[in-house]
Design an enzyme around this catalytic site. Structure first.
Site, PDB file in Angstrom:
ATOM      1  N   ALA A  93     -10.335 -12.268   3.581  1.00  0.00           N
ATOM      2  CA  ALA A  93     -10.943 -12.383   4.908  1.00  0.00           C
ATOM      3  C   ALA A  93     -11.808 -13.640   4.954  1.00  0.00           C
ATOM      4  O   ALA A  93     -12.354 -14.074   3.941  1.00  0.00           O
ATOM      5  CB  ALA A  93     -11.780 -11.137   5.201  1.00  0.00           C
TER       6      ALA A  93
ATOM      7  N   TYR B 226     -10.535   2.663   5.543  1.00  0.00           N
ATOM      8  CA  TYR B 226      -9.524   2.233   4.571  1.00  0.00           C
ATOM      9  C   TYR B 226     -10.110   1.210   3.606  1.00  0.00           C
ATOM     10  O   TYR B 226     -10.671   0.206   4.009  1.00  0.00           O
ATOM     11  CB  TYR B 226      -8.343   1.616   5.329  1.00  0.00           C
ATOM     12  CG  TYR B 226      -7.086   1.450   4.526  1.00  0.00           C
ATOM     13  CD1 TYR B 226      -6.150   2.482   4.454  1.00  0.00           C
ATOM     14  CD2 TYR B 226      -6.817   0.273   3.858  1.00  0.00           C
ATOM     15  CE1 TYR B 226      -4.984   2.324   3.734  1.00  0.00           C
ATOM     16  CE2 TYR B 226      -5.654   0.106   3.139  1.00  0.00           C
ATOM     17  CZ  TYR B 226      -4.736   1.136   3.078  1.00  0.00           C
ATOM     18  OH  TYR B 226      -3.583   0.981   2.362  1.00  0.00           O
ATOM     19  N   SER B 227      -9.955   1.480   2.303  1.00  0.00           N
ATOM     20  CA  SER B 227     -10.467   0.569   1.281  1.00  0.00           C
ATOM     21  C   SER B 227      -9.583   0.632   0.041  1.00  0.00           C
ATOM     22  O   SER B 227      -9.426   1.699  -0.568  1.00  0.00           O
ATOM     23  CB  SER B 227     -11.908   0.923   0.908  1.00  0.00           C
ATOM     24  OG  SER B 227     -12.343   0.140  -0.188  1.00  0.00           O
ATOM     25  N   ASN B 228      -9.027  -0.501  -0.335  1.00  0.00           N
ATOM     26  CA  ASN B 228      -8.195  -0.559  -1.531  1.00  0.00           C
ATOM     27  C   ASN B 228      -8.987  -0.242  -2.789  1.00  0.00           C
ATOM     28  O   ASN B 228      -8.426   0.185  -3.800  1.00  0.00           O
ATOM     29  CB  ASN B 228      -7.558  -1.950  -1.643  1.00  0.00           C
ATOM     30  CG  ASN B 228      -6.531  -2.181  -0.561  1.00  0.00           C
ATOM     31  OD1 ASN B 228      -5.479  -1.562  -0.545  1.00  0.00           O
ATOM     32  ND2 ASN B 228      -6.848  -3.066   0.368  1.00  0.00           N
TER      33      ASN B 228
ATOM     34  N   SER C 159       0.790  -1.234   0.000  1.00  0.00           N
ATOM     35  CA  SER C 159       0.000   0.000   0.000  1.00  0.00           C
ATOM     36  C   SER C 159       0.818   1.277   0.000  1.00  0.00           C
ATOM     37  O   SER C 159       0.250   2.364  -0.177  1.00  0.00           O
ATOM     38  CB  SER C 159      -0.958   0.007   1.193  1.00  0.00           C
ATOM     39  OG  SER C 159      -2.021  -0.882   0.969  1.00  0.00           O
TER      40      SER C 159
END
Length: 375
Positions: free
Chosen positions: A146, A183-185, A82
């Site tokens: 996940a 937070y999110s890709n 990231s």
């Protein structure tokens, strides 16, 4: 890269360095990096520390290859996960400065009809909110990894950016835009797609010509389609098999699932150079750099904030550091720089313990803190 691994984005600083470590900086940093390697910690570690006079010192610990016993190469190439988001944000903000993008325009202006996740109104999401993780968009990696953090099924799978977006669209945990930092890709996949749409050029080309080549980063690159090995000198990266619990060499992998959110390869020294060039105004005009450094809170207890692709982090000596670390199978990186010219980057060669063991996280944060607060 996963939402559960958000600690990769910032630093868990441990407060003031204990008196026992208050020695010359080389000794303090080397002692700190030595603590990070071991059976229950990381196979290897490498770091680069730049002082306020512009001098850089390199550090290594552990083994770079557990099979051969080779040492960790000084300033070896690693996957930076990231930390790639800083590069993507620079590309987008450059386009803003050129008048080709509007920060506060809806993403629907650039990518109409692509975002369809449940509970999300794409017309109310702005480009700024993508870069600041304030869009409410679900994270596609939560569908991939996940809850067990099993990266093995995707190790050699190539995924197009639109496939990543499809994973996010299928989720049902979206939130209203502007409801706070999350937070999110997915945000940075969309940022990359927007950059491509307005320029008509591939994202990898944009980040190469606009960032990497512009400031002369010799060891940083965006992997080509299908490229699974790391070029040049590098330590091996390891991942624990969730079924057998054995440590597995995960160096060879397809990083396409990270794309604009996390696929770059770099070195500790190149990341320090990038951070200094960024804060020094060599990549962005003053107006865009000021926007990047305008933060919203991420964790009230830590005092951290998040700007447009970069964290602000308080140090034990009262300074504010700026950076963005990253996790990806095999490697975990922390980095930060201060306005007085100091910079430090640390990479460990496994994810094991990076975000689940608080003592490991504290030791890693303490190393960066000590490096940036040294006299």
């Amino acid at each position: 890269m996963t939402a559960a691994a958000v600690a990769a984005g910032g630093l868990a600083f441990a407060g003031p360095v204990p008196a026992a470590q208050a020695e010359p900086r080389r000794d303090a940093v080397q002692q700190s990096i030595d603590k990070l390697v071991g059976v229950d910690r990381h196979p290897g570690a490498l770091a680069a520390v730049r002082d306020r006079h512009g001098r850089t010192r390199h550090y290594t610990a552990g083994r770079g290859d557990l099979r051969t016993g080779e040492q960790v190469p000084v300033n070896g190439r690693v996957r930076i996960g990231s930390a790639s988001k800083m590069f993507a944000s620079v590309v987008v903000l450059q386009l803003v400065g050129e008048g080709r993008l509007e920060l506060d325009a809806s993403i629907e202006k650039y990518l109409p009809g692509l975002v369809r996740a449940k509970g999300v109104d794409a017309s109310k999401i702005t480009v700024r909110q993508l870069l600041q993780h304030n869009s409410g968009l679900p994270d596609y990696t939560e569908s991939m990894f996940a809850p067990l953090g099993d990266f093995f099924p995707y190790r050699h799978v190539y995924l197009e950016p639109r496939e990543l977006l499809d994973l996010a669209n299928a989720r049902e945990d979206g939130r209203p835009a502007g409801s706070g930092w999350s937070y999110s890709n997915t945000n940075y996949v969309l940022a990359g797609l927007i950059a491509q749409r307005v320029t008509g050029r591939p994202f990898n080309e944009l980040v190469t010509t606009r960032v990497i080549e512009r400031i002369g980063l010799r060891d940083t690159y965006a992997p080509e389609v299908g490229e699974q090995d790391i070029r040049g000198r590098h330590p091996q990266g390891y991942q624990r098999n969730p079924t057998t619990k054995e440590l597995f060499d995960f160096t060879r992998m397809d990083p396409s699932w990270g794309w604009a959110a996390g696929q770059l390869v770099s070195t500790p020294d190149d990341l320090n150079t990038f951070l200094r060039a960024l804060l020094g105004g060599k990549l962005l005009e003053p107006a865009q750099l000021a926007q990047m450094r305008t933060t919203i809170p991420t964790d009230p207890e830590s005092g951290q904030g998040y700007g447009l692709g970069i964290f602000s982090m308080p140090l034990s000596c009262g300074k504010i550091a700026w950076g963005h670390g990253g996790d990806i199978p095999g490697y975990s990186t922390l980095n930060a720089t201060t306005d007085d010219g100091r910079a430090a980057t640390l990479t460990v060669t496994s994810l094991n313990g990076s975000v689940t063991d608080k003592s490991v996280a504290a030791d890693r944060g303490a190393l960066i803190d000590a490096a940036l607060c040294a006299n």
